[in-house]
Motif scaffolding. Sequence first.
Motif, PDB file in Angstrom:
ATOM      1  N   LEU A   1     -12.145  16.116   0.940  1.00 34.35           N
ATOM      2  CA  LEU A   1     -13.294  15.673   2.017  1.00 34.35           C
ATOM      3  C   LEU A   1     -13.419  14.036   1.968  1.00 34.35           C
ATOM      4  O   LEU A   1     -14.011  13.660   2.769  1.00 34.35           O
ATOM      5  N   VAL A   2     -12.944  13.386   0.815  1.00 35.53           N
ATOM      6  CA  VAL A   2     -13.043  12.118   0.667  1.00 35.53           C
ATOM      7  C   VAL A   2     -11.623  11.240   1.216  1.00 35.53           C
ATOM      8  O   VAL A   2     -11.663  10.523   2.055  1.00 35.53           O
ATOM      9  N   SER A   3     -10.480  12.110   1.006  1.00 32.96           N
ATOM     10  CA  SER A   3      -9.292  11.241   1.206  1.00 32.96           C
ATOM     11  C   SER A   3      -8.687  11.468   2.320  1.00 32.96           C
ATOM     12  O   SER A   3      -8.022  10.454   2.867  1.00 32.96           O
ATOM     13  N   LEU A   4      -8.720  12.703   3.016  1.00 31.39           N
ATOM     14  CA  LEU A   4      -8.220  12.889   4.321  1.00 31.39           C
ATOM     15  C   LEU A   4      -8.951  11.974   5.684  1.00 31.39           C
ATOM     16  O   LEU A   4      -8.134  11.434   6.299  1.00 31.39           O
ATOM     17  N   PRO A   5     -10.143  11.907   5.534  1.00 29.86           N
ATOM     18  CA  PRO A   5     -10.731  10.893   6.424  1.00 29.86           C
ATOM     19  C   PRO A   5     -10.244   9.662   6.390  1.00 29.86           C
ATOM     20  O   PRO A   5     -10.042   8.780   7.112  1.00 29.86           O
ATOM     21  N   ALA A   6     -10.149   9.180   4.905  1.00 29.99           N
ATOM     22  CA  ALA A   6      -9.691   7.664   4.795  1.00 29.99           C
ATOM     23  C   ALA A   6      -8.088   7.750   5.305  1.00 29.99           C
ATOM     24  O   ALA A   6      -7.842   6.611   5.891  1.00 29.99           O
ATOM     25  N   ALA A   7      -7.556   8.727   4.962  1.00 29.19           N
ATOM     26  CA  ALA A   7      -6.054   8.583   5.723  1.00 29.19           C
ATOM     27  C   ALA A   7      -6.172   8.358   6.894  1.00 29.19           C
ATOM     28  O   ALA A   7      -5.069   7.656   7.651  1.00 29.19           O
ATOM     29  N   GLY A   8      -7.015   9.127   7.931  1.00 26.15           N
ATOM     30  CA  GLY A   8      -7.170   9.003   9.180  1.00 26.15           C
ATOM     31  C   GLY A   8      -7.540   7.259   9.582  1.00 26.15           C
ATOM     32  O   GLY A   8      -6.977   6.956  10.475  1.00 26.15           O
ATOM     33  N   VAL A   9      -8.426   6.758   8.934  1.00 27.37           N
ATOM     34  CA  VAL A   9      -8.755   5.690   9.183  1.00 27.37           C
ATOM     35  C   VAL A   9      -7.769   4.751   9.124  1.00 27.37           C
ATOM     36  O   VAL A   9      -7.441   3.685   9.906  1.00 27.37           O
ATOM     37  N   LEU A  10      -6.843   4.932   7.882  1.00 26.48           N
ATOM     38  CA  LEU A  10      -5.812   4.026   7.364  1.00 26.48           C
ATOM     39  C   LEU A  10      -4.587   4.081   8.631  1.00 26.48           C
ATOM     40  O   LEU A  10      -3.941   2.891   8.783  1.00 26.48           O
ATOM     41  N   GLU A  11      -4.532   5.183   9.307  1.00 27.94           N
ATOM     42  CA  GLU A  11      -3.396   5.268  10.269  1.00 27.94           C
ATOM     43  C   GLU A  11      -3.839   4.499  11.354  1.00 27.94           C
ATOM     44  O   GLU A  11      -2.980   3.598  11.921  1.00 27.94           O
ATOM     45  N   PHE A  12      -5.155   4.464  11.728  1.00 29.07           N
ATOM     46  CA  PHE A  12      -5.580   3.487  12.844  1.00 29.07           C
ATOM     47  C   PHE A  12      -5.352   2.155  12.488  1.00 29.07           C
ATOM     48  O   PHE A  12      -4.858   1.359  13.390  1.00 29.07           O
ATOM     49  N   VAL A  13      -5.629   1.837  11.286  1.00 26.15           N
ATOM     50  CA  VAL A  13      -5.423   0.363  10.846  1.00 26.15           C
ATOM     51  C   VAL A  13      -3.825   0.075  10.948  1.00 26.15           C
ATOM     52  O   VAL A  13      -3.827  -1.147  11.267  1.00 26.15           O
ATOM     53  N   ALA A  14      -3.058   0.840  10.561  1.00 24.77           N
ATOM     54  CA  ALA A  14      -1.631   0.622  10.336  1.00 24.77           C
ATOM     55  C   ALA A  14      -1.278   0.240  11.733  1.00 24.77           C
ATOM     56  O   ALA A  14      -0.288  -0.835  12.032  1.00 24.77           O
ATOM     57  N   VAL A  15      -1.743   1.026  13.013  1.00 27.66           N
ATOM     58  CA  VAL A  15      -0.923   0.717  14.311  1.00 27.66           C
ATOM     59  C   VAL A  15      -1.806  -0.575  14.939  1.00 27.66           C
ATOM     60  O   VAL A  15      -1.088  -1.159  15.925  1.00 27.66           O
ATOM     61  N   ASP A  16      -2.927  -0.801  14.515  1.00 28.97           N
ATOM     62  CA  ASP A  16      -3.751  -1.805  14.896  1.00 28.97           C
ATOM     63  C   ASP A  16      -3.287  -3.244  14.404  1.00 28.97           C
ATOM     64  O   ASP A  16      -3.839  -4.264  14.905  1.00 28.97           O
ATOM     65  N   ALA A  17      -2.808  -3.201  13.231  1.00 31.90           N
ATOM     66  CA  ALA A  17      -2.414  -4.549  12.317  1.00 31.90           C
ATOM     67  C   ALA A  17      -1.555  -5.409  13.168  1.00 31.90           C
ATOM     68  O   ALA A  17      -0.319  -4.852  13.599  1.00 31.90           O
ATOM     69  N   THR A  18      -1.836  -6.629  13.302  1.00 34.55           N
ATOM     70  CA  THR A  18      -0.818  -7.518  13.915  1.00 34.55           C
ATOM     71  C   THR A  18       0.251  -8.082  12.873  1.00 34.55           C
ATOM     72  O   THR A  18       1.657  -8.151  13.189  1.00 34.55           O
ATOM     73  N   ASN A  19       0.036  -7.863  11.656  1.00 34.72           N
ATOM     74  CA  ASN A  19       0.970  -8.375  10.808  1.00 34.72           C
ATOM     75  C   ASN A  19       1.701  -7.228  10.150  1.00 34.72           C
ATOM     76  O   ASN A  19       1.126  -6.130   9.586  1.00 34.72           O
ATOM     77  N   PRO A  20       2.896  -7.192  10.187  1.00 37.24           N
ATOM     78  CA  PRO A  20       3.806  -6.040   9.975  1.00 37.24           C
ATOM     79  C   PRO A  20       3.801  -5.691   8.335  1.00 37.24           C
ATOM     80  O   PRO A  20       3.934  -4.544   8.044  1.00 37.24           O
ATOM     81  N   TYR A  21       3.551  -6.562   7.575  1.00 33.13           N
ATOM     82  CA  TYR A  21       3.469  -6.174   6.134  1.00 33.13           C
ATOM     83  C   TYR A  21       2.322  -5.665   5.848  1.00 33.13           C
ATOM     84  O   TYR A  21       1.858  -4.454   5.101  1.00 33.13           O
ATOM     85  N   LEU A  22       0.892  -6.045   6.495  1.00 29.67           N
ATOM     86  CA  LEU A  22      -0.250  -5.262   6.703  1.00 29.67           C
ATOM     87  C   LEU A  22       0.059  -3.731   7.024  1.00 29.67           C
ATOM     88  O   LEU A  22      -0.647  -2.949   6.328  1.00 29.67           O
ATOM     89  N   ALA A  23       0.697  -3.618   8.099  1.00 28.61           N
ATOM     90  CA  ALA A  23       0.932  -2.276   8.676  1.00 28.61           C
ATOM     91  C   ALA A  23       1.601  -1.311   7.519  1.00 28.61           C
ATOM     92  O   ALA A  23       1.275  -0.037   7.283  1.00 28.61           O
ATOM     93  N   VAL A  24       2.675  -1.899   6.542  1.00 31.68           N
ATOM     94  CA  VAL A  24       3.307  -1.370   5.801  1.00 31.68           C
ATOM     95  C   VAL A  24       2.196  -0.941   4.711  1.00 31.68           C
ATOM     96  O   VAL A  24       2.231   0.179   4.227  1.00 31.68           O
ATOM     97  N   ALA A  25       1.560  -1.880   4.218  1.00 30.06           N
ATOM     98  CA  ALA A  25       0.493  -1.549   3.101  1.00 30.06           C
ATOM     99  C   ALA A  25      -0.505  -0.455   3.732  1.00 30.06           C
ATOM    100  O   ALA A  25      -0.852   0.478   2.784  1.00 30.06           O
ATOM    101  N   ALA A  26      -0.852  -0.429   4.951  1.00 30.52           N
ATOM    102  CA  ALA A  26      -1.759   0.528   5.471  1.00 30.52           C
ATOM    103  C   ALA A  26      -1.339   1.928   5.457  1.00 30.52           C
ATOM    104  O   ALA A  26      -1.717   3.187   4.830  1.00 30.52           O
ATOM    105  N   LEU A  27      -0.016   1.805   5.825  1.00 22.58           N
ATOM    106  CA  LEU A  27       0.842   3.300   5.728  1.00 22.58           C
ATOM    107  C   LEU A  27       0.975   3.724   4.363  1.00 22.58           C
ATOM    108  O   LEU A  27       0.780   5.113   4.034  1.00 22.58           O
TER     109      LEU A  27
END
Length: 803
Positions: free
Chosen positions: A324-350
């Motif tokens: 109930l906590v971690s799966l919604p967090a994973a969904g948010v992080l996917e959005f962060v990954a594709v929206d990040a302009t810095n590629p290393y930030l995208a890797v960290a979000a993934l």
Amino acid sequence: MRSPPPAAASSSSPQRIRVRWKIFLFLFGFGFIAYVQQRGITVAGYRMMSDLGLTQMHIGWLETALLIGYTAMQFPGGVIGQRLGARRMFVLIGLIGFAACMATPVAPLFLKGEALFGVLLAAQLLLGASQGPIFPVSAGVFEAWFTPDRWALVQGLQSMGLGLGASLTPPLIAWLMSAFDWQRALAWTTLPALVLIAWWAGYGRNSPAEHPAVTAEELAELGPEPPARPDASISWSRVWELMKDRDVLTLTVSYVCMNYVFYLLANWCFLYLVQERHFTVLESGWLASTPPLAAAIGAGVGGALASSLGKRYGVRTGLRILPLVSLPAAGVLEFVAVDATNPYLAVAALALCFACVELNEGPFWAAIMHVARADSMAASGLLNTGGNVGGLIATPIVAYLSGHHHWSTAFLIGTAFAVASAAAWLLVDPTRRAVATALIASGPVLPAETSGVLKTRNVVLIVSDGLRWQEIFTGADPELLNEKNGGIWENERELRREFWRADPAERRKALFPFLWGTVAVRGQIFGNQTQGSIARVTNGLAFSYPGYNEMLTGRPDARINSNEFGPNPNLTVFEWLNGLPELHGHVAVYATWGAFKDIFNVGRSHLPVQAGWDPPYRGTTSAREELLNRLYRSTTPIEDGDVYNAFLQVPLLDSLPAQQARVLFVGYGETDLWGHAGRYDQLLHSAHLFDHFVEELWNAMQALPAYRDRTTFIITADHGRGSGPVEWKEHGVKQKGSENIWIAVLGPDTPPLGERMHTAPVTQAQIAATIAALLGKDYRQAVREAAAPIADVLGSTGSRPAP
């Protein structure tokens, strides 16, 4: 005063690695190698496309073929594994997987074009089919080798092996391809599988009882009786019931949704970093290892957290928290990954996203095992079939979207799946099926080998809290019959006159005249350590609440580690019997300790419980009854929560003619209180009176037609105590011998074998099923982990109660 000091509530760690953890390491290794084999082609695919003239859709079809084989063999593989046994099954699928992996680098030496692609497709299909059974069969091994409170932990740790394999593969394959070529990269990473297969063939076993290196001590740690070898047959009607079960279906749908995200991150991360984030192949190999490494850590941490939360909050609530906590967090992080302009930030979000996803492997697999219990292989096969349907959904979608450079859309779809997966957990209750089965059961009879007619119609379980086996079998302890060691306040000579005899047989009879004059003559007594009769607790704590839970539910519960635990989450045999139509309303509890209201969970069970200092008579009372109520309200207690044994005896005897309970619990507590107080003189007097109270209860029941010659007494203690001039006062893991108890049985169906000598050990956990068996019921149909009944006290009778 009932609990040992807090430090005594946990035992020291074993000094050597238990065999069960070595077995686990093998399964960890099989999972690790499986993911190295699976992920190799996702990295090598970048070079294979140019060398073999393949397109990205070809690589997508190869991965789809692997998933089809993997998915198709989940449930059949679990069935085959159960029939063959885990030992042979892992050898078989390991060799098939090795051959399939070697076919991929070897085939291009002989074939080209469509023929080559056909062989590659068949090899991936066969590889998937060989690896499909790994985790359903592993679930069966875990069920046999680990206790339920460890299921989430071992499932999470095995998933860590998968993640480590997936994490190691990209940089390793990428480096080998750069240094040599993709063919040798795949071949060399496949060879270690042969070593593991050969090692497992020699060391692995299907269950602890089969393994020559498993000691009696380790078997005892696994539960009250040796775990049984997994059943080699599967009932299709049970499988159909599982497929219709709401929790199995909900967990499977949730796992489908979660695995879209899993396969997106696991299979496509390397190409995403190359094509969308424009890293080099070598850079992408190392960076693509970051999300799987985070996933591996997440799986291990998630298993440990789920196990801990399950112990603390119960299976239903504890296993829900992480999804109930971690799966919604994973969904948010996917959005962060594709929206990040810095590629290393995208890797960290993934990486964080993958960790959040894999936190849930332990909860999912432990939940399905709790739902299915004995059918865990089949149920986990269904779960993982659904999970890989998520992969079958993800692969063509991501292949199409990535081929058209729509990576962001693929990830945003994953966000929606992650949220849906979490929402499904709100409908999951892993305990629902077990509780429903227990409470609705109509009381199935015992197996055919006990096919006589029982005379027992009533069962009484009587406990004297903390009464040592030493006093039961040898009477008063000479080392304690003095002021220095025994805290004697009264005349020592008078005490010796009353309870001391030179002959231990006479001495014990002076202390317990009914026990040795009647029970030992007409029934059986277990627990004389000096005569090769072992009776013990299996909860590892040796104090009151864990002991009562064990004897009443048929199994220890690691969550119950305090006398202040609160309401018991487990179904007691008394509550289960009260749920049967012929016994409903004929179950009662009388006890001196107020905590029995929690131990029997009166809020849920609604059992009539007279416990502690609650006045026993309600409504209109006679003068005699009101006098006892006044004594309850005005007497100064020895300890808060514990009424005197003599006070309890009066309403207990008064209840018999009118209430005529058929299943009765009686708990006397004074022997433990006087032991903690260090008053051996009072302990002896209380033990002697306990024997008198049991005799008085027996005679009162035999005087009533409903009970005469139709009643069985089971008499025991909830734990032992230490020995010697000091240790006798306390009990717990620091007081050696506190796990040793005694069990006596007297009734019409129990052969009069007297004091048992040189017999098989018995455990406290066997009492619950024994109570049910004496009434012609099989408690283990409701609670599968419960220990078996004590067969010797059932004699040659036993499947049906007398009409």
